[in-house]
Design an enzyme around this catalytic site. Structure first.
Site, PDB file in Angstrom:
ATOM      1  N   GLU A 142       2.829   5.138  -3.885  1.00  0.00           N
ATOM      2  CA  GLU A 142       2.120   6.093  -5.270  1.00  0.00           C
ATOM      3  C   GLU A 142       3.970   6.633  -4.930  1.00  0.00           C
ATOM      4  O   GLU A 142       4.077   7.193  -5.715  1.00  0.00           O
ATOM      5  CB  GLU A 142       1.906   6.919  -5.052  1.00  0.00           C
ATOM      6  CG  GLU A 142       0.309   6.147  -4.865  1.00  0.00           C
ATOM      7  CD  GLU A 142       0.001   5.222  -4.026  1.00  0.00           C
ATOM      8  OE1 GLU A 142       0.224   5.955  -3.143  1.00  0.00           O
ATOM      9  OE2 GLU A 142      -1.088   4.639  -3.653  1.00  0.00           O
ATOM     10  N   ASP A 165      -9.409   4.116  -1.388  1.00  0.00           N
ATOM     11  CA  ASP A 165     -10.319   4.226  -0.434  1.00  0.00           C
ATOM     12  C   ASP A 165     -11.692   4.872  -1.909  1.00  0.00           C
ATOM     13  O   ASP A 165     -11.345   5.963  -1.295  1.00  0.00           O
ATOM     14  CB  ASP A 165      -9.634   5.229   0.305  1.00  0.00           C
ATOM     15  CG  ASP A 165      -8.108   5.029   0.767  1.00  0.00           C
ATOM     16  OD1 ASP A 165      -7.859   3.860   0.602  1.00  0.00           O
ATOM     17  OD2 ASP A 165      -7.571   5.356   1.075  1.00  0.00           O
ATOM     18  N   ASP A 188       1.033  -0.786  -0.375  1.00  0.00           N
ATOM     19  CA  ASP A 188       0.260   0.230  -0.235  1.00  0.00           C
ATOM     20  C   ASP A 188       0.590   1.134   0.119  1.00  0.00           C
ATOM     21  O   ASP A 188       1.928   1.008   0.099  1.00  0.00           O
ATOM     22  CB  ASP A 188      -1.129  -0.081   1.518  1.00  0.00           C
ATOM     23  CG  ASP A 188      -1.796   1.067   1.084  1.00  0.00           C
ATOM     24  OD1 ASP A 188      -2.631   0.996   0.190  1.00  0.00           O
ATOM     25  OD2 ASP A 188      -2.729   0.897   2.997  1.00  0.00           O
TER      26      ASP A 188
HETATM   27  C1  NOJ Z   1      -4.451   3.554   2.442  1.00  0.00           C
HETATM   28  C2  NOJ Z   1      -5.373   2.052   2.326  1.00  0.00           C
HETATM   29  O1  NOJ Z   1      -6.055   2.054   1.301  1.00  0.00           O
HETATM   30  C3  NOJ Z   1      -6.220   1.053   3.127  1.00  0.00           C
HETATM   31  O2  NOJ Z   1      -7.048   0.706   2.589  1.00  0.00           O
HETATM   32  C4  NOJ Z   1      -5.362   0.970   3.935  1.00  0.00           C
HETATM   33  O3  NOJ Z   1      -6.949   0.152   4.786  1.00  0.00           O
HETATM   34  C5  NOJ Z   1      -4.958   1.917   4.629  1.00  0.00           C
HETATM   35  N1  NOJ Z   1      -3.682   2.169   3.860  1.00  0.00           N
HETATM   36  C6  NOJ Z   1      -4.510   1.470   6.178  1.00  0.00           C
HETATM   37  O4  NOJ Z   1      -3.426   0.617   5.794  1.00  0.00           O
END
Ligand code: NOJ
Length: 983
Positions: free
Chosen positions: A563, A637, A560
């Site tokens: 970017e 998200d 995660d």
């Molecule tokens: C951002 C991610 O997009 C999300 O899916 C994740 O739960 C959080 N970071 C925490 O790691």
């Protein structure tokens, strides 16, 4: 700084926190993207400059002349490659800038156009601020993105018909492609069968910002005779120089040591009304115009991978990943361009009335689509793919950037995630509850709270004291665990990972060349620089079972924030003047950064234990062209809102046609609490996501499928079972993606490329080549949906065989417990009907074949089966069959379309007992009424069983439902050749 912080580590998972989160859950926050955190084109210097340049060219047109001219004396042609020098006229004194050009004609029929800048290429420039950055334009994007398809065409040749002022090259397998390169001004037209499909610099927007020194005005002395500090001055030009030498945004200043260096080009698609692709945007599949007007965007589509908090829908704003592949489509033709540049990129799209060509065959649309591509730095490097079908584009693009990695079987089943399962006991409890409710799932996920204070490769000693026990419990049902590992490494004492990162000098550097420090989940952090081969080598060591203790063969990884997300960085990412391996500026490589991290993790999973080589599974949030070789992506998200459920379908379809089809969206919506109805509908839609995972933010209420209760839990369970039942069809679709680059879920235009009415349809989907057509319900309170049928084939309801026929829209009932899913006549769909707790437990289950007859009474389909785990399939250890029902012979046959060899034979032996237990024929022939037996024969069967009779039942058509029939347990091997005779 992010609004959502992982405020409570599991250590502090106390009563206070529970009260706090319960309080939060009572109110769904009003969420909206913070526009002020992200640049508009106007706030991004090079975008603004190039849009202004385009405006000038347009306003002055036809008086405008592009200053780029190909020097005819420089042109050479050798071995499928044309080389020359473009001269850019600058100033009024006849001065020119030399831009080396190559046009490479590839065996595949694709052409590649590359423009560099001689001065930078030679390093003949001076960097400002004593920068250590590389002087060249970034020329390593292909190293990361391209893995094949570069074989140069041996047949490409200069045309004999010469015209003054232009050079023509014939290429393509039978010379049906032609590139017409006009010298002054420099333009290229790409033709197929004599018709122009793609034009470069037709509107004169080409712009390569050449290197120039910054000239500071001599500073006059003040009264006291002291010299004043130098001040910035304008060059003698009317260009806007305000952002040439540095640029500030949101309190961060980019030092831009190489000055202005953008590359831009207009690319036109004459006679094409629809363009698709260039993910990732929360936008419809058919791209909108971007220069204002009714219903259009005012901003270009932006590609600059970023962690966009609470992203908005129907927007060209950038998101987490970037694939600079665009395809233009019209009846009878699809073409594409792949803009290989990893820097921040903006793309304007406009459509205009087509200039009518009396010679056109009448299939072209009355609209031209014109696009304008603008990147901040790097080479101008563009591939032109001339189709002519959507399949050709995905295939040829896949040959260049790689095909989807064949996933492990479990990876395409259902994944259960939330931020966070708070203890190992919690994980085991969720696992037990799935079993108690007889709900299938394959993978449970751990978000960042499992770590000891956000130190990756560690476990929180209080909440995860016994990860081995947890893994063992999961393993009993052949289930897996996915743990998150992010690229930021906590800056703290006594953390060996950060100590090694620093001592080995493997972190991304700031502009001074020191380790770059920024903020993310752990607070102060450093970022691993995965452009560096030494970083990959080191990263591999961290995943070994004895290094990442508590993990085992059933642990897989989630990457995660790659970017990269930097909470205190400009636009929530890294400063552009940071330095990567080889002293490339972050500016040059930004959009590839996420892929390099994903790649390092993929490589690491291949080498966890000597001799244990299995297909890795790594989910990534950030991606670039080529990421499909490494795993899956998800759309980040999203919000627990109906609109986000609806948006997920075009977003995932767009991923599919852009070469990265292993894609999904957080089921249930990440932020907020979905109503039970929304959650249920989301699971029903999620069953059609290639990557199918439920996920939720830390502040949300629990929402595992067993939580909502009757009737929702049952309905969700049915949706999950549908996914498991169709896993053989999904796996076959993944296999197609892995050898041909085809999308796993497919939009209407891809399946019916000549059906103009369906070109903009992006709310329904086909699964692979199965003929399964789903239209997920994405609105509240719906009890029906309108499904669009593109052709006159019969379509049957998947569950009750209700017949729909006739091209156009049909209303399909869709009360809450009904998933709108149709089967197009002409296909044979493989399934496994026994409900199990995980896909691993289905390995030896028998198959059911659904034979869906078309209007002529025929059908065919394929099935691909391998061990779902290892790479043995690459040596032939798989079953690949074509099933065919032929009306003329009244026989259903199974034909081998795989290979033969020792590994194949061994795998067939392993699968010898796996049989077809049922054949259902939908749209059964009237003449079968009253029939009670069919004759089955199997290759290699004993004499006595060579022609055996098996039971057959016929069900006549009634009240709108088609006639159907069942062959009961033909007991033929799934890997064998056989025939069911219905005559
Ligand atoms: C951002 C991610 O997009 C999300 O899916 C994740 O739960 C959080 N970071 C925490 O790691």
């Amino acid at each position: 700084m992010k609004m959502y912080s992982s405020s409570a580590s599991s250590l502090r998972w106390t009563g206070f926190f529970l009260i706090f989160t319960t309080f939060c859950c009572l109110f769904t926050p009003v969420v909206m993207v913070k526009h002020e955190n992200f640049k508009t084109c106007d706030q991004s210097g090079f975008c603004k400059r190039n849009r202004a340049y385009a405006d000038t060219a347009t306003q002055l047109s036809p008086g405008w002349t592009s200053p780029y001219n190909l020097d005819p004396n420089s042109i050479t042609f050798k071995d499928g490659q044309l080389s020359g020098t473009i001269l850019k006229s600058v100033g009024t004194a006849g001065e020119t800038v030399r831009l080396p050009l190559t046009v490479t004609f590839l065996e595949s029929g694709t052409a590649r156009v590359t423009v560099d800048e001689e001065k930078r290429q030679k390093g003949d420039i001076v960097l400002r601020h004593d920068s250590k950055a590389k002087k060249e334009r970034y020329n390593e994007a292909s190293k990361w993105a391209i893995v094949g398809g570069l074989k140069v065409s041996t047949g490409a040749a200069l045309s004999r018909e010469t015209e003054a002022g232009s050079t023509r090259v014939h290429y393509g397998s039978s010379g049906q492609h032609e590139a017409v390169i006009q010298h002054s001004p420099f333009t290229i037209e790409f033709k197929r069968d004599g018709e122009t499909q793609v034009k470069f610099n037709d509107r004169g927007f080409m712009n390569i910002e050449h290197w120039r020194p910054k000239i500071d005005k001599p500073v006059p002395e003040n009264n006291e005779g002291e010299e004043r500090a130098p001040e910035k001055v304008k060059e003698e030009t009317d260009e806007d120089e305000s952002t040439w030498w540095d640029e500030s945004f949101g309190g961060n200043t980019d030092s831009k040591p190489r000055g202005p260096e953008a590359v831009a080009l207009d690319i036109s698609f004459p006679g094409y009304e629809h363009v698709y692709g260039i993910p990732e945007h929360a936008s419809g599949m058919s791209l909108k115009e971007t220069r204002g007007g009714d219903g259009n965007y005012n901003e270009p589509y932006r590609l600059y991978n970023a962690d966009v908090f609470e992203y908005e829908l129907d927007s060209p704003m950038t998101l987490y990943g970037a694939i600079p592949l665009m395809q233009a489509h019209r009846k009878g033709s699809t073409v594409g361009v792949f803009w290989l540049n990893a820097a921040e990129t903006w793309i304007d799209v406009i459509k205009s009335k087509a200039s009518t060509n009396p010679l056109s065959l009448g299939v072209k649309s009355a609209v031209d689509t014109q696009t304008h591509w603008i990147s901040e730095s790097g080479l101008l490097d563009v591939f032109v793919l001339l189709g002519p079908t959507p399949k050709d584009i995905t295939q040829k693009y896949g040959e260049l950037t790689g095909f989807t990695a064949m996933p492990q079987q479990f990876a395409i089943a259902y994944h259960q995630c939330r931020w966070n399962y708070v203890t190992d006991e919690d994980v085991m409890d969720v696992d037990r509850k799935f079993d108690k409710h007889k709900i299938p799932y394959d993978v449970i996920w751990l978000d960042i709270e499992y770590t000891d204070g956000k130190k990756y490769f560690s476990w929180d000693p209080l909440s995860f004291p016994n990860p081995k026990k947890m893994h063992n419990q999961l393993d009993k049902r052949d289930r897996k665990l996915v743990a998150i590992i992010d690229p930021h490494i906590k800056n703290t004492d006594k953390y060996p990972v950060v100590e090694e990162l620093k001592s080995k000098s493997l972190a991304v550097k700031n502009k001074e060349g020191n380790d770059y420090e920024g903020w993310c989940w752990p607070g102060s952090s450093y970022w691993i620089d995965c452009f560096n081969p030494a970083s990959i080598a080191w990263w591999k060591t961290l995943f070994k079972y004895d290094a990442f203790k508590g993990t085992g063969p059933n642990t897989f990884i989630w990457n995660d924030m790659n970017e990269p997300s930097v909470f205190n960085g400009p636009e929530t990412t890294m400063p552009k003047d940071n330095l990567h391996y080889g002293n490339w500026e972050h500016r040059d490589v930004h959009n590839i950064n996420g892929m390099t991290f994903h790649n390092a993790t993929y490589e690491a999973l291949l080498e966890r234990k000597k001799g244990e080589i299995r297909r890795p599974f790594v989910l990534t949030r950030s991606f670039y062209a080529g990421s499909q070789r490494l795993g899956a992506m998800w759309t980040g998200d999203n919000l627990a809102e109906w609109s986000h459920l609806a948006a997920s379908i075009p977003m995932i379809l767009n991923q599919g046609i852009s070469g990265f089809p292993f894609a999904g969206a957080d089921v249930g919506g990440f932020f907020g609490n979905p109503s039970k109805e929304l959650l249920t509908r989301w699971y029903q839609a999620g069953t059609f996501y290639p990557f199918f995972r439920g996920h939720a933010h830390i502040d949300t209420r629990r929402r595992e499928p067993y939580v909502p209760g009757a009737p929702y839990t049952d309905i969700i369970t049915q949706a999950l079972r549908l996914r498991y039942q169709l896993l053989p069809a999904w796996y076959t679709a993944f296999h197609e993606a892995s050898i041909a680059g085809s999308p796993i879920i497919r939009p209407n235009f891809y399946v019916h490329p000549d059906d103009e009415k369906g070109f903009a349809i992006d709310d329904q989907l086909y699964i692979g080549s199965t003929g399964l057509l789903a239209k997920p319900v994405v609105t509240e309170g719906a009890d029906s949906v309108s499904v669009y049928l593109a052709d006159d084939q019969p379509y049957y309801d998947y569950f009750d065989y209700t017949l729909y026929s006739g091209a156009g829209h049909h209303t399909v009932k869709a009360p809450l417990d009904k998933i709108p899913l149709l089967m197009q006549g002409g296909h044979i769909i493989p399934r496994r009907d026994r409900p199990r707790r995980s896909s691993g437990l289905m390995k030896w289950d028998p198959f059911t074949l659904i034979v869906v007859l078309d209007s002529a009474g025929n059908a065919e389909g394929t099935l691909y089966v391998d061990d779902g785990e290892t790479f043995e399939y690459q040596q032939g250890a798989y079953i690949h069959r074509r099933f065919q029902f032929d009306k003329a012979t009244k026989a259903l046959t199974s034909i081998n379309i795989g290979e033969s060899g020792a590994k194949t034979a061994a795998w067939h032996k392993t699968m010898a007992k796996v049989r077809v237990e049922k054949v259902i024929i939908v749209g059964a022939l009237d003449e079968w009424s009253g029939k009670t037996e069919v004759v089955v024969s199997e290759e290699g069967a004993k004499e006595s069983a060579r022609r055996k009779k098996v039971g057959f039942t016929y069900h006549p058509a009634q009240s709108g439902r088609a006639a159907w029939a069942v062959v009961r347990d033909p007991k033929v091997g799934i890997g064998k050749g056989w025939k069911v005779d219905f005559s």
